[in-house]
Design a protein around this motif. Sequence first.
Motif, PDB file in Angstrom:
ATOM      1  N   PHE A 447       0.836  -1.201   0.000  1.00  0.00           N
ATOM      2  CA  PHE A 447       0.000   0.000   0.000  1.00  0.00           C
ATOM      3  C   PHE A 447       0.871   1.250   0.000  1.00  0.00           C
ATOM      4  O   PHE A 447       0.612   2.197  -0.759  1.00  0.00           O
ATOM      5  CB  PHE A 447      -0.920  -0.013   1.221  1.00  0.00           C
ATOM      6  N   ARG A 450       2.441   1.962  -3.373  1.00  0.00           N
ATOM      7  CA  ARG A 450       1.495   2.425  -4.390  1.00  0.00           C
ATOM      8  C   ARG A 450       0.952   3.823  -4.109  1.00  0.00           C
ATOM      9  O   ARG A 450       0.698   4.582  -5.037  1.00  0.00           O
ATOM     10  CB  ARG A 450       0.312   1.453  -4.497  1.00  0.00           C
ATOM     11  N   ARG A 451       0.795   4.179  -2.792  1.00  0.00           N
ATOM     12  CA  ARG A 451      -0.069   5.325  -2.530  1.00  0.00           C
ATOM     13  C   ARG A 451       0.452   6.324  -1.508  1.00  0.00           C
ATOM     14  O   ARG A 451      -0.217   7.306  -1.219  1.00  0.00           O
ATOM     15  CB  ARG A 451      -1.453   4.820  -2.075  1.00  0.00           C
ATOM     16  N   HIS A 747     -11.622   7.045  -1.115  1.00  0.00           N
ATOM     17  CA  HIS A 747     -10.194   6.796  -1.335  1.00  0.00           C
ATOM     18  C   HIS A 747      -9.902   5.355  -1.737  1.00  0.00           C
ATOM     19  O   HIS A 747      -8.854   4.806  -1.406  1.00  0.00           O
ATOM     20  CB  HIS A 747      -9.368   7.159  -0.090  1.00  0.00           C
ATOM     21  N   ASP A 749      -9.234   3.994  -4.784  1.00  0.00           N
ATOM     22  CA  ASP A 749      -8.097   3.868  -5.697  1.00  0.00           C
ATOM     23  C   ASP A 749      -7.158   5.061  -5.632  1.00  0.00           C
ATOM     24  O   ASP A 749      -5.995   4.961  -6.021  1.00  0.00           O
ATOM     25  CB  ASP A 749      -8.597   3.696  -7.143  1.00  0.00           C
ATOM     26  N   SER A 750      -7.676   6.188  -5.184  1.00  0.00           N
ATOM     27  CA  SER A 750      -6.857   7.396  -5.085  1.00  0.00           C
ATOM     28  C   SER A 750      -7.465   8.296  -4.029  1.00  0.00           C
ATOM     29  O   SER A 750      -8.577   8.066  -3.564  1.00  0.00           O
ATOM     30  CB  SER A 750      -6.805   8.115  -6.443  1.00  0.00           C
ATOM     31  N   PHE A 751      -6.708   9.309  -3.662  1.00  0.00           N
ATOM     32  CA  PHE A 751      -7.204  10.293  -2.713  1.00  0.00           C
ATOM     33  C   PHE A 751      -7.802  11.458  -3.493  1.00  0.00           C
ATOM     34  O   PHE A 751      -7.527  11.639  -4.675  1.00  0.00           O
ATOM     35  CB  PHE A 751      -6.077  10.743  -1.793  1.00  0.00           C
ATOM     36  N   THR A 755      -3.230  11.003  -6.395  1.00  0.00           N
ATOM     37  CA  THR A 755      -3.110   9.548  -6.341  1.00  0.00           C
ATOM     38  C   THR A 755      -2.381   9.083  -5.090  1.00  0.00           C
ATOM     39  O   THR A 755      -2.509   7.930  -4.688  1.00  0.00           O
ATOM     40  CB  THR A 755      -2.348   9.036  -7.575  1.00  0.00           C
ATOM     41  N   ARG A 756      -1.613  10.002  -4.473  1.00  0.00           N
ATOM     42  CA  ARG A 756      -0.801   9.614  -3.327  1.00  0.00           C
ATOM     43  C   ARG A 756      -1.007  10.601  -2.185  1.00  0.00           C
ATOM     44  O   ARG A 756      -1.346  11.766  -2.390  1.00  0.00           O
ATOM     45  CB  ARG A 756       0.697   9.570  -3.711  1.00  0.00           C
TER      46      ARG A 756
END
Length: 888
Positions: A447, A450-451, A747, A749-751, A755-756
């Motif tokens: 996690f 990725r993010r 959230h 797949d993204s915020f 994306t992070r």
Amino acid sequence: MLHLTIDGVPHTAQAGDTLLHVLLAARRDIPHLCHDDRVRPSGGCRMCVVEIEGEPRPVSSCTTIVTEGMAVRTATPAIEALRHTNLSLLAARYPAEAVAAEPERPFHRLLARYGVAAGGAPWLERYADDSHPRLGVAMDRCISCNRCVRICDELQGQFVWQVWQRGERTHVGSALGGSLRDSGCVSCGACADTCPTGAIFDRGGAPASATQWTRSTCVYCGVGCQMDVGSRDGKVVTVRPAQHPVNHGHLCVKGRYAFEYNHAPDRITTPMLRDGDGWRAVSWDEALDHTAAALRRIRDQHGADAIGVLGSARATNEENYLVQKFARMVIGTNNVDCCARVCHTPSAKALKAMLGTGAATNGFDDIEQAHCFLLCGCNPTENHPIVGARIKQAVLKGAALIVVDPRRTELAEYAQIHLAVRPGANVLLFNAMAAAIIEEGLVNAGFVARRVDGLDDFAAFLRAYAPEAVSAQCGVDAADIRAAARLYASSAPAMCFHGLGMTEHTQGTEGVMALINLALLTGNLGRAGSGINPLRGQNNVQGSAQMGCEPATLTGSQPIAQARTVFESIWGGTLPTTDGLDLMQMLDGAAAGKVKALWAFGYDVYMSLANQHASAQALGQLDCVIVQDLFLNETARAFGTVFFPAASVFERDGTFMNSDRRVQRVRAAVPPPGDARPDWWIIQQLAQRMGHGQGFSFDGPQAIWDEVRVVWPAGSGLSYRRLESESLHWPCPQRDDDAHPGTPILHGDSFAGATRARLAQIPYVATPEQCDPDYPFTLVTGRGLYHFNAGTMTYRGANAQLEASDLLDMAPADATRLGLTDGTRVRVRSRYGEVELPLRISPRVKPGELFTTFHRPDLHVNRLTSPHRDRLAHTPEYKVTAVCVTPA
């Protein structure tokens, strides 16, 4: 899909359905007495028996699971005879006078349906109890269906009722053997709600007394429970819980019973103007004309920013939208705020800064999917009882629980780990947990890769916060900090709830940011059963801020700089360009002579704000104080110049927004008394008198909401048509098919906008409020189960008998050292003021720490609290006050 026949007619069912559910859905009138959808079936009463082809004897349909090809007969002569026999056995020792007095009870209706007469005296003297102000007990009516026992165990989790003895002497009574008042009962009323006979009953209005029912939303905490309001002759007489995803057919003592305030004799129903030391009743025209003239005069003499406007957590979304539009378009100021400032603005600020959206990440439906709960500075079983009960049930079924709270709350008794953090040390504790997660290799590496950004720098920052380094300062053993970190990190999905014990500190916003760090490190975001979820304290505090009652943002929490053009186009005017003041800054401005007028509706500012002496000085400087409420609250009594009588939640339409981002309908059940009017009507009337009829001429809440949907894209799909039958979470944008499903989990797949997310390095900064030899105790204030905020609603009813006063909780060792006994009246003094309170000796608080609620206006506990505020959001620090205690 399964296929079966019911009395020769083909039907379908889902795998796992009970036969009773299928029969009822097929409109078969199957009698049942021991069944309640909210608890597991027991099959005890044998009234729901049916015949199934191939089975040698009748079966209870409530405990039978449907199978493919099942052939069911529901009303053969043999089945009806068996039901008659079973009912006759139950009625043989049942009091006939009970049937005559209340023929609408389910058991009594069945007696009439089958022509069975009640037989007389019970087998033995049964338990009766007249001690409880909300619930009555008359167990001579008990038919041993045990629904009360099961619903208390399985829905509320209080274990108040118990089946005693065996055979013909079997009976239900208090599990502790004493009165209901002393049994641990929390007065939720679930036992009375489920009882088919009236063996346990509501002492107030019974459901049968209502002639009209209206579905609406509870007006107390931010859980947003749905309820059916029963009324008769224009008055609310009873409230029942509704089956809904939020509350699952359950209500707490406030939502179910504390509606008496609506018809209290001191309800203000006429506009009033201050006349010397008293008030003068006037017409709406005179009150509105007077107020419009006063606001114009102040604006002309001192500028628009000399006026402040406060939205209300008690008001609807539509009304909060209108009042912030009034401030900006009619007055011309961004000086607009709401009570979120003194509770969860730090949550919203932290969540928006780090994740992009300032609201709960997950819905309450995720409670049953979580493997672990991290409860921080919240006491859900008292302050958000329905959520608390759901968490308790999940823990009883095997979910792990970590409680972070200075006190040993009820849920701490169920926790694997209780971290009794020193008040004010939240940032230390959560930094230490994060340090342990990184040091012990518990980071969710996938996690984070990725993010999440900033792990290496964050790990370096946290080296100074190892559990062993900060243990003494935060008051928690290093081993316990590490155990909590391991449990949270290894029990995914783990769901965090937090409350005002996190936000009402000088580092409130930063404390929530430290919690978000934990979720980012462990991947507990964007999935079911996880997230960071503030438990909002009032019914529409989420909605009031979301509608734009906040100085720096417009409706939908859209920054003014970004959304200005769109709003100006839709509103047909120019937005003010000066920075607005928040609530605390308005009070500072009033004290300095710069703010001259304040309009507050549904909000007792004087009673609610910390540091009462400073609040009084500021409010006393104002030229015009407009109070819009149901009662002459403490702000009105001491400082009001205009009083507008408002309609209550039972008397108006609109929507509320709950803690997990659901938008839910509110519906008028009774008309407002006298000249009381809904807030939206009052706002529009005042706007029109100030020359802004255009833009304030809506014909009702739905029209207002339709404009909200235009300016707030994330809520554009939430039409009244859909809200009539759906429980939707925003974001819910409009789609061509008008069927966006809403967004229970943020959230994924993204915020929001990125994306992070980046880990936040939060250095610990101690509060200026410290104990010393003169003030050796740390006082924490908060809410209790039976009352709400300033007690305006709950003290006007029988809840006052359940908890008559705010109490000062003190550890036994401290009481012994000071020579104080339980019930003694004591004087509590801080550097800012003093109050007198009854003492309650309690093992739930640690030595050196105290706790009290703040519900009684005459006790005014906020005389004690300090002037210190959150460093980023200005929220007062209610949770740390240095005090001394002496006999009164």
